[in-house]
Design an enzyme around this catalytic site. Structure first.
Site, PDB file in Angstrom:
ATOM      1  N   ASN A   1       0.932  -1.162  -0.019  1.00 22.59           N
ATOM      2  CA  ASN A   1       0.063   0.132   0.067  1.00 22.59           C
ATOM      3  C   ASN A   1       0.933   1.423  -0.102  1.00 22.59           C
ATOM      4  O   ASN A   1       1.606   1.304   0.981  1.00 22.59           O
ATOM      5  CB  ASN A   1      -1.041  -0.140   1.222  1.00 22.59           C
ATOM      6  CG  ASN A   1      -1.962   1.144   1.361  1.00 22.59           C
ATOM      7  OD1 ASN A   1      -1.396   2.253   0.930  1.00 22.59           O
ATOM      8  ND2 ASN A   1      -2.968   1.108   1.786  1.00 22.59           N
TER       9      ASN A   1
ATOM     10  N   ASP B   1      -4.074  -4.742   1.191  1.00 19.64           N
ATOM     11  CA  ASP B   1      -4.290  -4.301   2.549  1.00 19.64           C
ATOM     12  C   ASP B   1      -5.507  -4.587   2.841  1.00 19.64           C
ATOM     13  O   ASP B   1      -6.511  -4.182   2.372  1.00 19.64           O
ATOM     14  CB  ASP B   1      -4.149  -2.817   2.503  1.00 19.64           C
ATOM     15  CG  ASP B   1      -4.473  -1.884   3.550  1.00 19.64           C
ATOM     16  OD1 ASP B   1      -4.665  -2.707   4.578  1.00 19.64           O
ATOM     17  OD2 ASP B   1      -4.370  -0.698   3.693  1.00 19.64           O
TER      18      ASP B   1
ATOM     19  N   ASP C   1      -1.441  -6.029   5.947  1.00 18.73           N
ATOM     20  CA  ASP C   1      -0.929  -6.495   4.862  1.00 18.73           C
ATOM     21  C   ASP C   1      -0.719  -7.814   4.469  1.00 18.73           C
ATOM     22  O   ASP C   1       0.293  -8.419   5.137  1.00 18.73           O
ATOM     23  CB  ASP C   1       0.107  -5.359   4.024  1.00 18.73           C
ATOM     24  CG  ASP C   1      -0.306  -4.040   4.295  1.00 18.73           C
ATOM     25  OD1 ASP C   1      -1.053  -3.357   3.533  1.00 18.73           O
ATOM     26  OD2 ASP C   1      -0.121  -3.466   5.432  1.00 18.73           O
TER      27      ASP C   1
ATOM     28  N   ASP D   1       2.962   4.909   4.758  1.00 19.55           N
ATOM     29  CA  ASP D   1       2.661   4.244   6.128  1.00 19.55           C
ATOM     30  C   ASP D   1       2.787   2.710   6.232  1.00 19.55           C
ATOM     31  O   ASP D   1       2.711   2.145   7.369  1.00 19.55           O
ATOM     32  CB  ASP D   1       1.459   4.745   6.863  1.00 19.55           C
ATOM     33  CG  ASP D   1       0.231   4.817   6.007  1.00 19.55           C
ATOM     34  OD1 ASP D   1       0.382   4.752   4.768  1.00 19.55           O
ATOM     35  OD2 ASP D   1      -0.733   5.174   6.701  1.00 19.55           O
ATOM     36  N   HIS D   2       2.770   2.065   5.027  1.00 14.83           N
ATOM     37  CA  HIS D   2       2.968   0.588   4.952  1.00 14.83           C
ATOM     38  C   HIS D   2       4.191   0.174   4.346  1.00 14.83           C
ATOM     39  O   HIS D   2       4.739   0.830   3.553  1.00 14.83           O
ATOM     40  CB  HIS D   2       1.768   0.012   3.989  1.00 14.83           C
ATOM     41  CG  HIS D   2       0.179   0.433   4.441  1.00 14.83           C
ATOM     42  ND1 HIS D   2      -0.446  -0.674   4.969  1.00 14.83           N
ATOM     43  CD2 HIS D   2      -0.362   1.284   4.447  1.00 14.83           C
ATOM     44  CE1 HIS D   2      -1.598  -0.189   5.105  1.00 14.83           C
ATOM     45  NE2 HIS D   2      -1.774   1.215   4.992  1.00 14.83           N
TER      46      HIS D   2
ATOM     47  N   GLU E   1      -3.815   1.756  -2.944  1.00 14.25           N
ATOM     48  CA  GLU E   1      -4.136   3.182  -2.623  1.00 14.25           C
ATOM     49  C   GLU E   1      -3.092   4.205  -3.590  1.00 14.25           C
ATOM     50  O   GLU E   1      -2.218   4.959  -3.270  1.00 14.25           O
ATOM     51  CB  GLU E   1      -3.643   3.440  -1.178  1.00 14.25           C
ATOM     52  CG  GLU E   1      -4.841   3.241  -0.123  1.00 14.25           C
ATOM     53  CD  GLU E   1      -4.833   4.173   0.845  1.00 14.25           C
ATOM     54  OE1 GLU E   1      -5.547   5.459   0.969  1.00 14.25           O
ATOM     55  OE2 GLU E   1      -4.424   3.787   1.881  1.00 14.25           O
TER      56      GLU E   1
ATOM     57  N   ASN F   1      -6.650  -4.509   5.812  1.00  9.70           N
ATOM     58  CA  ASN F   1      -7.151  -3.552   6.899  1.00  9.70           C
ATOM     59  C   ASN F   1      -7.920  -4.523   8.204  1.00  9.70           C
ATOM     60  O   ASN F   1      -8.860  -3.955   8.685  1.00  9.70           O
ATOM     61  CB  ASN F   1      -8.259  -2.663   6.637  1.00  9.70           C
ATOM     62  CG  ASN F   1      -7.643  -1.229   5.882  1.00  9.70           C
ATOM     63  OD1 ASN F   1      -6.870  -0.618   6.789  1.00  9.70           O
ATOM     64  ND2 ASN F   1      -8.167  -0.841   4.834  1.00  9.70           N
TER      65      ASN F   1
END
Length: 255
Positions: free
Chosen positions: A7, A146, A217, A246-247, A34, A148
DNA sequence: ATGGTAGACGATCTA
């Protein structure tokens, strides 16, 4: 054959970081989430210059998924069947180098019980049904993305702080487990037991500096893909760079 | 501190 899910939180904001990483690690296939741009805004040439073919399924501002591959990408499906007209671009699937691959961006869900949360659970039901149907092909199939969802408390640095919160609630975990129970395997857990490794650290509150992460992930593998699985891991290094997503990228290798 | 930071986009929405 190395397959990565990442991501990137905007392909355009991350282009330098991503291109550097591709040129250093040269994976065969990268499943992006994303990308946050419409197809005509995707930096196609820059990625092709790194040696990749590209299949994109984007939208304005939000979501967006893509497949990068050193091989031809065939039989591409944009959107999660049979709801391929969903206005949220969260799923793309294709076949490359004889392996079926998909990139999925499961809705975040905002807060437990919210409208977005129910949309998330519904999306997971649709994903379940599609992965159940595709399992019948008996192919090597890898669904990276991802999700989530942190599958268990071992996937969370601070389980008490996240107890029954979004990403960790029991209904979400049950939905993910229902998919795994179809016969898919979580690649990382074949090679890594106990706490971690994490794949996401919030930009806020110094989460990265405290290693306050979650593993959300995942690479889910069909039995035929597991037969060929050689290794897996998370590359934390890109998370520590300037202008980081951030991933962190999560990878596996097939024989 | 119902905070904190990042990205798209151009006021907020999403995460």
């Amino acid at each position: 054959m190395k397959i990565v899910t990442w991501n990137v939180n905007s392909i355009r904001a991350r282009l330098e970081n991503i291109a550097d990483w591709l040129r250093t690690h040269h994976p065969d296939v990268v499943l992006l989430q994303e990308t946050k741009c419409q197809n005509h805004d995707f930096p196609l040439e820059a990625i092709e210059d790194c040696g990749y073919n590209v299949a994109v399924h984007g939208q304005k501002s939000y979501n967006g998924v893509a497949i990068l591959s050193k091989y031809r990408i065939e039989d591409v499906i944009n959107g999660l069947p049979p709801f391929t007209d969903d206005d949220q671009a969260r799923y793309i699937e294709g076949v490359t180098n004889g392996v079926r691959v998909a990139s999925v961006y499961v809705p975040n869900g905002n807060t437990v019980g919210s409208e977005k949360y129910h949309y998330k659970l519904k999306f997971l039901d649709h994903l379940h049904d599609h992965l159940k149907a595709t399992l019948l092909y008996e192919e090597a199939f890898i669904i990276g993305g991802d999700y989530n969802i942190a599958p268990t408390d071992d996937d969370v640095n601070d389980p008490a702080g996240w107890h029954e919160k979004i990403l960790c609630s029991t209904p979400e975990r049950k939905s993910l487990r229902a998919i795994l129970n179809l016969g898919y395997s979580d690649a990382i857990r074949i090679h890594h037991q106990g706490k971690g490794p994490y794949t996401w650290w919030d930009y806020r509150s110094g989460s990265w500096q405290k290693d306050d992460g979650l593993r959300i992930d995942l690479l889910l593998l069909s039995p035929q893909a597991v037969d060929r699985l050689a290794g897996s891991g998370v590359d934390r290094d890109p998370r520590g760079l300037e202008k980081a997503s951030d991933h962190a990228p999560t990878w596996c290798t097939l024989l």
